[in-house]
Design a protein around this motif. Sequence first.
Motif, short mmCIF file in Angstrom:
data_model
loop_
_atom_site.label_atom_id
_atom_site.label_comp_id
_atom_site.label_asym_id
_atom_site.label_seq_id
_atom_site.Cartn_x
_atom_site.Cartn_y
_atom_site.Cartn_z
N THR A 142 -4.57 -22.27 20.83
CA THR A 142 -5.64 -21.07 21.45
C THR A 142 -5.17 -19.57 21.81
N ILE A 143 -4.03 -18.83 22.73
CA ILE A 143 -3.84 -17.57 22.41
C ILE A 143 -3.89 -16.83 21.28
N ASP A 144 -3.20 -17.60 20.48
CA ASP A 144 -3.64 -17.17 18.85
C ASP A 144 -4.53 -16.45 17.89
N ILE A 145 -5.51 -17.05 18.22
CA ILE A 145 -7.54 -17.54 17.93
C ILE A 145 -7.62 -16.74 19.10
N LEU A 146 -7.42 -16.49 20.22
CA LEU A 146 -7.77 -15.49 20.86
C LEU A 146 -8.01 -14.23 21.07
N ARG A 147 -6.38 -13.93 19.90
CA ARG A 147 -6.04 -12.38 19.79
C ARG A 147 -6.71 -12.25 18.63
N THR A 148 -7.06 -13.08 18.02
CA THR A 148 -7.71 -12.60 16.30
C THR A 148 -9.06 -12.43 16.61
N LEU A 149 -9.85 -13.27 17.27
CA LEU A 149 -11.59 -13.26 17.53
C LEU A 149 -11.82 -12.12 18.56
N LYS A 150 -10.58 -11.42 19.06
CA LYS A 150 -10.65 -9.91 19.72
C LYS A 150 -10.72 -9.12 18.62
N GLU A 151 -9.61 -9.00 17.56
CA GLU A 151 -9.94 -8.15 16.87
C GLU A 151 -10.99 -8.24 16.05
N LYS A 152 -11.45 -9.34 15.88
CA LYS A 152 -13.53 -9.62 14.38
C LYS A 152 -14.26 -8.92 15.72
N ALA A 153 -14.48 -9.26 16.80
CA ALA A 153 -15.33 -8.66 18.58
C ALA A 153 -15.04 -7.35 17.79
#
Length: 441
Positions: free
Chosen positions: A82-93
């Motif tokens: 989940t932390i890895d996904i959130l990191r990716t999502l922040k990049e996309k945001a």
Amino acid sequence: MMNSFVISNKIVNQLNRNFASMATHMQRVASGQRILSVKDDPAGWAIGQRMSVEIRSLNQALSNTQRSQSMLKVADGGVSSTIDILRTLKEKAIDAANDSNTDADRKTIQKLFDQYADQIDDNAYITYNGKFLLDGSHSAASRLSQQAYTNELLGKDTAADTKLTDLLRRDGSSAGILAGDTISFSFVKDGKTYSASIAAKDAQTGKEATLADVFAAANGTKAGEVFDVAGMSYDNVIGTDGQGSEVHTASEENAITVKAKTAGTAGSIAGFAFSVTHADGQVDKGATNLLNGFTETIQATDVRADNMLTTQSGTRANQSIRTALGDMRSTALGLRGSDGSVINVSTKEGAQAAIAVLDNALNRALDQSTTIGAYSSRMDYTASNLTTQSTNVQAAMSTIMDADLAREMTEYAKANVLSQAAMAMLAQSNQNAGWFLSLLR
């Protein structure tokens, strides 16, 4: 003649004792045990039995701890994903917040948000032996609490009615907000993004806005109040969390705090973001970063019963380690609303708000990861301690129950020699009796 029979009987009795001694020593050597039954040493036998129970109990407690460690590794794997996904999502945001993207580009990024939110839910429903681990079903008991955000970057005398143009930094210098500036504000609640803006000084009325006015303007973007503007406080005591503990600022110095209007998870705000824009359209990064210093200091909680996971880590009743696992679902992290809608990054304002939401979600996920790590580290020491206890009790039991093989072999040899001597004497006695009978013929 009668004396000869008496002597033979005595020799037979001695021979039987020697044979019994030989058998006992043989059994001790064969089994390695000094105490073969309770009659050998009643007190020692009782102590040995209690130690045997203790050893088996310690070994079972060790097995329990090791299995709980395995369970925590599974949970940690889900949180790490989940932390890895959130990191990716922040990049996309951050990507979506850039105006080099077209609306079509942002819609493509939104598709990733939709899919990754589903994956976060899959991670939350990870199981061990049929138990869901990260869906919030194994949390500690909690009472109704009101979510709070605190800013420890603003000046020490900041209050709800402090004018925006009078805001100071922690070091006492000016925040740099000018009368002609516009303060934009966006927040996410229940998966939806809301935005508002307010002038630092109203050009018509000349009224200067306060920090509370910014949050009040945000309230007007949604039916019903969202922020408890009247309850904005400036103190080192932030409030009471879901476990009934009083929460203080990290520095123990006064800081401005704003709370959700409604207590419980239904009233919580996933995150919010400020932007300070000068009259020429340029963003004041210093003032913007200062206002965006609000961080979640109290999570909203509902009334819940205690359902923590228990590891029986000792041999006595209630000698256990209790583990609380939080809610890592997308709704709990603020990425999805109760109606299933995922935070929207299809607009620049939505993307800016999403960045704040993801920061908050990352903090929660990292907090859960460190909690699991702390539990796991403690269980490492528990397992080591149980192993040491079991080894020491086995050593103590050995001194009571185990046979001294050298001594037993010596005693066996002695009994064997005595048995052979007794048999020789018995044969001699019988021969003497036979000589007497030959006189009667």
